[in-house]
Scaffold this motif. Structure first.
Motif, mmCIF file in Angstrom:
data_model
loop_
_atom_site.group_PDB
_atom_site.id
_atom_site.type_symbol
_atom_site.label_atom_id
_atom_site.label_comp_id
_atom_site.label_asym_id
_atom_site.label_seq_id
_atom_site.Cartn_x
_atom_site.Cartn_y
_atom_site.Cartn_z
ATOM 1 N N GLU A 1 0.953 -1.145 -0.107
ATOM 2 C CA GLU A 1 -0.191 0.045 -0.066
ATOM 3 C C GLU A 1 0.816 1.171 -0.040
ATOM 4 O O GLU A 1 1.928 1.254 0.897
ATOM 5 C CB GLU A 1 -0.804 0.031 1.167
ATOM 6 C CG GLU A 1 -1.760 -1.143 1.467
ATOM 7 C CD GLU A 1 -3.439 -0.907 1.371
ATOM 8 O OE1 GLU A 1 -3.579 0.374 1.191
ATOM 9 O OE2 GLU A 1 -4.173 -1.631 0.850
ATOM 10 N N ILE A 2 0.484 2.284 -0.779
ATOM 11 C CA ILE A 2 1.397 3.620 -0.968
ATOM 12 C C ILE A 2 0.617 4.695 -0.507
ATOM 13 O O ILE A 2 -0.367 4.901 -0.848
ATOM 14 C CB ILE A 2 2.007 3.570 -2.420
ATOM 15 C CG1 ILE A 2 2.849 2.482 -2.675
ATOM 16 C CG2 ILE A 2 2.620 4.813 -2.417
ATOM 17 C CD1 ILE A 2 3.181 2.516 -4.428
ATOM 18 N N ASP A 3 0.915 5.306 0.520
ATOM 19 C CA ASP A 3 0.390 6.498 1.148
ATOM 20 C C ASP A 3 0.221 7.565 0.110
ATOM 21 O O ASP A 3 1.276 7.988 -0.424
ATOM 22 C CB ASP A 3 1.149 6.911 2.149
ATOM 23 C CG ASP A 3 0.310 7.873 3.253
ATOM 24 O OD1 ASP A 3 -0.542 8.747 2.296
ATOM 25 O OD2 ASP A 3 0.827 8.454 4.229
ATOM 26 N N PRO A 4 -0.772 7.966 -0.431
ATOM 27 C CA PRO A 4 -0.843 8.862 -1.544
ATOM 28 C C PRO A 4 -0.025 10.234 -0.980
ATOM 29 O O PRO A 4 0.241 11.157 -1.959
ATOM 30 C CB PRO A 4 -2.285 9.334 -1.166
ATOM 31 C CG PRO A 4 -3.113 8.177 -0.895
ATOM 32 C CD PRO A 4 -2.224 7.505 0.266
ATOM 33 N N SER A 5 0.187 10.427 0.006
ATOM 34 C CA SER A 5 0.998 11.728 0.616
ATOM 35 C C SER A 5 2.563 11.358 -0.018
ATOM 36 O O SER A 5 3.168 12.426 0.047
ATOM 37 C CB SER A 5 0.931 11.962 1.935
ATOM 38 O OG SER A 5 1.657 10.906 2.754
ATOM 39 N N MET A 6 2.683 10.398 -0.133
ATOM 40 C CA MET A 6 4.175 9.878 -0.664
ATOM 41 C C MET A 6 4.501 10.553 -2.045
ATOM 42 O O MET A 6 5.451 10.611 -2.509
ATOM 43 C CB MET A 6 4.594 8.512 -0.636
ATOM 44 C CG MET A 6 4.726 7.995 0.868
ATOM 45 S SD MET A 6 4.897 6.175 0.964
ATOM 46 C CE MET A 6 6.531 6.234 0.105
ATOM 47 N N TYR A 7 3.478 10.516 -2.967
ATOM 48 C CA TYR A 7 4.012 11.009 -4.346
ATOM 49 C C TYR A 7 2.965 12.416 -5.019
ATOM 50 O O TYR A 7 1.763 12.529 -4.240
ATOM 51 C CB TYR A 7 3.411 10.022 -5.108
ATOM 52 C CG TYR A 7 2.004 9.433 -5.360
ATOM 53 C CD1 TYR A 7 1.099 9.696 -5.920
ATOM 54 C CD2 TYR A 7 1.697 8.469 -4.227
ATOM 55 C CE1 TYR A 7 -0.426 9.275 -5.881
ATOM 56 C CE2 TYR A 7 0.306 7.764 -3.956
ATOM 57 C CZ TYR A 7 -0.467 8.230 -4.965
ATOM 58 O OH TYR A 7 -1.672 7.801 -4.498
ATOM 59 N N THR A 8 3.577 13.101 -5.550
ATOM 60 C CA THR A 8 2.744 14.341 -6.237
ATOM 61 C C THR A 8 3.555 14.671 -7.821
ATOM 62 O O THR A 8 4.582 14.284 -7.753
ATOM 63 C CB THR A 8 2.849 15.666 -5.271
ATOM 64 O OG1 THR A 8 4.365 15.823 -5.174
ATOM 65 C CG2 THR A 8 2.199 15.392 -4.016
ATOM 66 N N GLY A 9 2.706 15.026 -8.703
ATOM 67 C CA GLY A 9 3.553 15.092 -9.905
ATOM 68 C C GLY A 9 3.807 13.900 -10.473
ATOM 69 O O GLY A 9 3.395 12.891 -10.491
ATOM 70 N N GLU A 10 4.945 13.839 -11.261
ATOM 71 C CA GLU A 10 5.406 12.710 -11.931
ATOM 72 C C GLU A 10 6.168 11.871 -11.090
ATOM 73 O O GLU A 10 6.953 12.531 -10.422
ATOM 74 C CB GLU A 10 6.315 13.261 -13.255
ATOM 75 C CG GLU A 10 6.679 12.145 -14.049
ATOM 76 C CD GLU A 10 7.558 12.481 -15.200
ATOM 77 O OE1 GLU A 10 7.407 11.897 -16.431
ATOM 78 O OE2 GLU A 10 8.440 13.327 -15.231
#
Length: 67
Positions: free
Chosen positions: A15-24
């Motif tokens: 599971e990847i926490d959405p706060s770990m990624y933004t943009g590309e």
């Protein structure tokens, strides 16, 4: 880092926490093989990235670098 797996695991999900990624973003996988036979061993139908909105196929050739 999202997760790690040791030994003979048939199917692994992280599971990847959405706060770990933004943009590309890029998927980076580190494989350490000390006894041979390491790497991806899943069938093509199990190689995917899934979110609430879509499922992205990850089968096929990947770029790699031996360090």
């Amino acid at each position: 880092m999202v997760g790690e797996t040791f030994k003979d695991i048939i199917k692994t999900e992280y599971e990847i926490d959405p706060s770990m990624y933004t943009g590309e973003n890029f998927i980076v996988v580190r494989v350490e093989d000390y006894m041979g036979g390491g790497g991806f061993s899943a069938s093509d139908d199990l190689m995917y990235l899934e979110s609430d909105k879509e499922k992205t196929d990850l089968k096929g050739k990947w770029k790699y670098k031996i360090v």
